[in-house]
Design a protein around this motif. Structure first.
Motif, PDB file in Angstrom:
ATOM      1  N   ASP A  49       0.805  -1.212   0.000  1.00 25.68           N
ATOM      2  CA  ASP A  49       0.000   0.000   0.000  1.00 25.68           C
ATOM      3  C   ASP A  49       0.840   1.266   0.000  1.00 25.68           C
ATOM      4  N   VAL A  50       2.160   1.117   0.046  1.00 27.36           N
ATOM      5  CA  VAL A  50       3.053   2.262   0.237  1.00 27.36           C
ATOM      6  C   VAL A  50       4.192   2.214  -0.779  1.00 27.36           C
ATOM      7  N   ASP A  51       4.529   3.366  -1.345  1.00 26.55           N
ATOM      8  CA  ASP A  51       5.660   3.487  -2.257  1.00 26.55           C
ATOM      9  C   ASP A  51       6.521   4.656  -1.786  1.00 26.55           C
ATOM     10  N   ALA A 116      -0.894   3.366  -7.019  1.00 27.96           N
ATOM     11  CA  ALA A 116      -1.742   4.467  -7.460  1.00 27.96           C
ATOM     12  C   ALA A 116      -2.300   5.115  -6.197  1.00 27.96           C
ATOM     13  N   ALA A 117      -1.891   6.351  -5.920  1.00 33.40           N
ATOM     14  CA  ALA A 117      -1.958   6.901  -4.569  1.00 33.40           C
ATOM     15  C   ALA A 117      -3.164   7.785  -4.311  1.00 33.40           C
ATOM     16  N   THR A 118      -3.667   7.701  -3.092  1.00 27.17           N
ATOM     17  CA  THR A 118      -4.656   8.648  -2.591  1.00 27.17           C
ATOM     18  C   THR A 118      -3.994   9.751  -1.776  1.00 27.17           C
ATOM     19  N   GLU A 119      -2.773   9.493  -1.276  1.00 23.09           N
ATOM     20  CA  GLU A 119      -2.050  10.483  -0.482  1.00 23.09           C
ATOM     21  C   GLU A 119      -0.565  10.448  -0.828  1.00 23.09           C
ATOM     22  N   VAL A 120       0.069  11.612  -0.745  1.00 19.95           N
ATOM     23  CA  VAL A 120       1.517  11.719  -0.899  1.00 19.95           C
ATOM     24  C   VAL A 120       2.030  12.709   0.142  1.00 19.95           C
ATOM     25  N   MET A 185      -6.211  12.976  -2.429  1.00 14.62           N
ATOM     26  CA  MET A 185      -7.314  12.949  -3.388  1.00 14.62           C
ATOM     27  C   MET A 185      -8.599  13.380  -2.688  1.00 14.62           C
ATOM     28  N   ASP A 186      -9.369  14.225  -3.352  1.00 15.76           N
ATOM     29  CA  ASP A 186     -10.586  14.742  -2.725  1.00 15.76           C
ATOM     30  C   ASP A 186     -11.658  13.672  -2.555  1.00 15.76           C
ATOM     31  N   ASP A 187     -11.748  12.752  -3.503  1.00 20.37           N
ATOM     32  CA  ASP A 187     -12.805  11.740  -3.462  1.00 20.37           C
ATOM     33  C   ASP A 187     -12.221  10.371  -3.812  1.00 20.37           C
ATOM     34  N   PRO A 188     -11.568   9.720  -2.863  1.00 19.73           N
ATOM     35  CA  PRO A 188     -10.969   8.413  -3.162  1.00 19.73           C
ATOM     36  C   PRO A 188     -11.973   7.385  -3.665  1.00 19.73           C
ATOM     37  N   ALA A 189     -13.239   7.523  -3.258  1.00 17.95           N
ATOM     38  CA  ALA A 189     -14.258   6.561  -3.689  1.00 17.95           C
ATOM     39  C   ALA A 189     -14.494   6.613  -5.197  1.00 17.95           C
ATOM     40  N   SER A 223       0.845   6.596  -1.030  1.00 17.50           N
ATOM     41  CA  SER A 223       0.145   5.456  -0.429  1.00 17.50           C
ATOM     42  C   SER A 223      -1.322   5.424  -0.833  1.00 17.50           C
ATOM     43  N   ASP A 224      -1.875   4.247  -0.718  1.00 15.49           N
ATOM     44  CA  ASP A 224      -3.315   4.032  -0.865  1.00 15.49           C
ATOM     45  C   ASP A 224      -3.703   2.990   0.180  1.00 15.49           C
ATOM     46  N   VAL A 225      -3.765   3.424   1.415  1.00 17.01           N
ATOM     47  CA  VAL A 225      -4.081   2.524   2.524  1.00 17.01           C
ATOM     48  C   VAL A 225      -5.595   2.345   2.573  1.00 17.01           C
ATOM     49  N   PRO A 226      -6.088   1.116   2.557  1.00 14.60           N
ATOM     50  CA  PRO A 226      -7.539   0.905   2.534  1.00 14.60           C
ATOM     51  C   PRO A 226      -8.210   1.368   3.815  1.00 14.60           C
ATOM     52  N   ASP A 227      -9.474   1.771   3.696  1.00 14.54           N
ATOM     53  CA  ASP A 227     -10.256   2.135   4.872  1.00 14.54           C
ATOM     54  C   ASP A 227     -10.357   0.948   5.819  1.00 14.54           C
ATOM     55  N   ARG A 228     -10.116   1.202   7.107  1.00 20.95           N
ATOM     56  CA  ARG A 228     -10.166   0.100   8.067  1.00 20.95           C
ATOM     57  C   ARG A 228     -10.272   0.650   9.488  1.00 20.95           C
ATOM     58  N   PHE A 229     -11.149   0.028  10.254  1.00 21.11           N
ATOM     59  CA  PHE A 229     -11.263   0.327  11.679  1.00 21.11           C
ATOM     60  C   PHE A 229     -10.343  -0.567  12.498  1.00 21.11           C
ATOM     61  N   THR A 230     -10.018  -1.735  11.958  1.00 25.04           N
ATOM     62  CA  THR A 230      -9.111  -2.658  12.641  1.00 25.04           C
ATOM     63  C   THR A 230      -8.107  -3.201  11.627  1.00 25.04           C
TER      64      THR A 230
END
Length: 456
Positions: A49-51, A116-120, A185-189, A223-230
């Motif tokens: 998830d990370v580059d 392919a990143a949502t955040e940098v 990214m404003d709208d990762p979805a 990174s593009d870390v998936p949504d997760r509570f745990t």
């Protein structure tokens, strides 16, 4: 991940002073090694998830595109101003002062991220003597083939006499935005991502002088870390504790309120200073001459002043902390994300502590005695049971800083990207963000681990 505006919240200080302590041990000299017990070697990390991509070698600097800059070889290769490419006026938004500067630029090659990143998040290491400063920008291409504008990721100087180091708000193209120190990214979805990017460094100096900043290291974590509570639990593989000095931010409550309201908000610079001193680097008497006489641990006040982001109005800007650490002799630093406590164990095994960012409710971290919307602490080791030994600056005094936190609780609050606040509302988590500081000339073992994590 929730709306990135919560990024500003994540950088705030602990909401309450910590209560209760773990057993106390002497910090010991930075060169000493604490007794350790090694279990099975940790496997290489899987950072899918990370580059990470960083430029720091003589070849790196020569491969980029320079306009007025020159690559310098030697023990620590860098980038300097050779001949200015132009002249510009900069009006400092925090002083209102307009000053003329000569400048030169260096632009990295295009880096196509493995993610392919949502955040940098960019970070850099540089020397900026008085009369110089640098600006770091990011520009990239989305997965649909369109381009971003150039976003300013920071205007930075080690001191505060020429410009006020600052992030830049209100940067967006309607598809992505910069939130303090994070491109998001404003709208990762929507599925749109950042596919590739370049970094551009602009080196500034007083006109007519022979001064120059020296840029030693420049790069970014995408990174593009998936949504997760745990997150899945990792298996303990190491029992070791590093002799990291202990400093409490709460010793400094009420001191220098112009820097983020004083010590109660200084978790990040306090953590940074602990690691800097672990590596045997210290602020000089000259560095500390501005601090009021009689204050305990004046180097913490120094760290707060010189990590302070005048736009964010806080000391928790992640790249600014890394850049501050690298102002000390032969130090390297980066902001990244790690995938699990296994990654942290691998660093601790070779003697490298890790500063981590997390947020949690009081009941989510046994023994902390407080809840926080954003807090930095330092992982210095692991117990025989695999629990986390942390230097937690949100402690009432220096001896109370060493804590032992349950591994499962600690790992989850650090790595999750979503959490519930005290009112049951969904908030964001940092998804494993951390600072890593190490000597510019690491040992072979340290080099292997750092390289495997993408930091070299």
């Amino acid at each position: 991940m929730t709306r990135p505006t919560s990024r500003r919240t994540v950088l705030t200080a602990a909401l309450a002073a910590a209560a209760g302590t773990g057993p106390v041990i002497a910090a010991g000299p930075a060169t000493a090694a604490a007794p350790s017990s090694h279990r099975s070697p940790a496997p290489p990390a899987a950072l899918s998830d990370v580059d990470n991509r960083f430029w720091s070698t003589y070849t790196d600097w020569r491969c980029g595109s320079g306009d007025g800059t020159r690559a310098v070889a030697g023990r620590r290769p860098g980038l300097v101003i050779a001949a200015p490419a132009g002249r510009t006026d900069y009006t400092d938004p925090h002083t209102g002062r307009t000053t003329a500067w000569e400048y030169a630029t260096w632009t990295s090659p295009v880096h196509r991220s493995t993610v392919a990143a949502t955040e940098v998040i960019a970070s850099w290491n540089a020397d900026t003597p008085a009369g110089t400063w640098i600006q770091v920008e990011l520009g990239g291409e989305y997965t649909d083939g369109t381009a971003t504008p150039w976003f300013v990721m920071g205007r930075w100087a080690a001191g505060d006499g020429d410009i006020r180091r600052t992030s830049v708000d209100d940067q967006t193209d309607g598809r992505s935005s910069v939130w303090t120190d994070t491109f998001s990214m404003d709208d990762p979805a929507s599925g749109l991502r950042l596919a590739s990017y370049r970094l551009r460094a602009t080196l500034h100096r007083t006109p007519g002088s022979r001064l120059t900043p020296t840029l030693w290291r420049l790069g970014a974590m995408a990174s593009d870390v998936p949504d997760r509570f745990t997150v899945p639990a990792s298996t303990p593989r190491l029992a070791r504790e590093l002799p990291v000095p202990r400093y409490s931010q709460n010793v400094h409550v009420g001191e220098y309120p112009e820097y983020d309201n004083g010590g109660e908000a200084w978790c990040s610079p306090t953590s940074s200073q602990m690691i800097i001193e672990y590596w045997g680097r210290r602020a000089t008497a000259e560095d500390l001459a501005w601090v009021k006489p009689g204050l305990a641990d004046p180097q913490i006040c120094h760290a707060a002043r010189y990590t302070f982001d005048y736009q964010y109005e806080g000391c928790g800007n992640w790249p600014f902390n890394a850049a501050y650490a690298a102002t000390y002799r032969d130090m390297s630093a980066a902001v990244t994300r790690l995938g699990s406590l296994t990654d942290v164990e691998r660093l601790v095994r070779v003697g490298i502590p890790v500063i981590t960012s997390q947020s949690f409710l009081k009941e989510e971290l046994t023994g902390a005695g407080y809840g926080t919307s954003g807090h930095l602490m330092t992982v210095i080791g692991f117990t025989e049971q695999g629990d986390v030994v942390a230097n937690d600056p949100a402690s009432p005094d220096n001896p109370a800083v060493r804590r032992v936190y349950l591994r499962r609780e600690w790992e989850n609050i650090w790595l999750r990207t979503k959490r519930y606040d005290a009112n049951g509302k969904v908030r964001s988590g940092t998804g494993g963000v951390c600072y890593v500081y190490w000597p510019a000339r690491p040992t072979p073992g340290q080099r292997r681990v750092l390289k495997s994590l993408g930091l070299l």
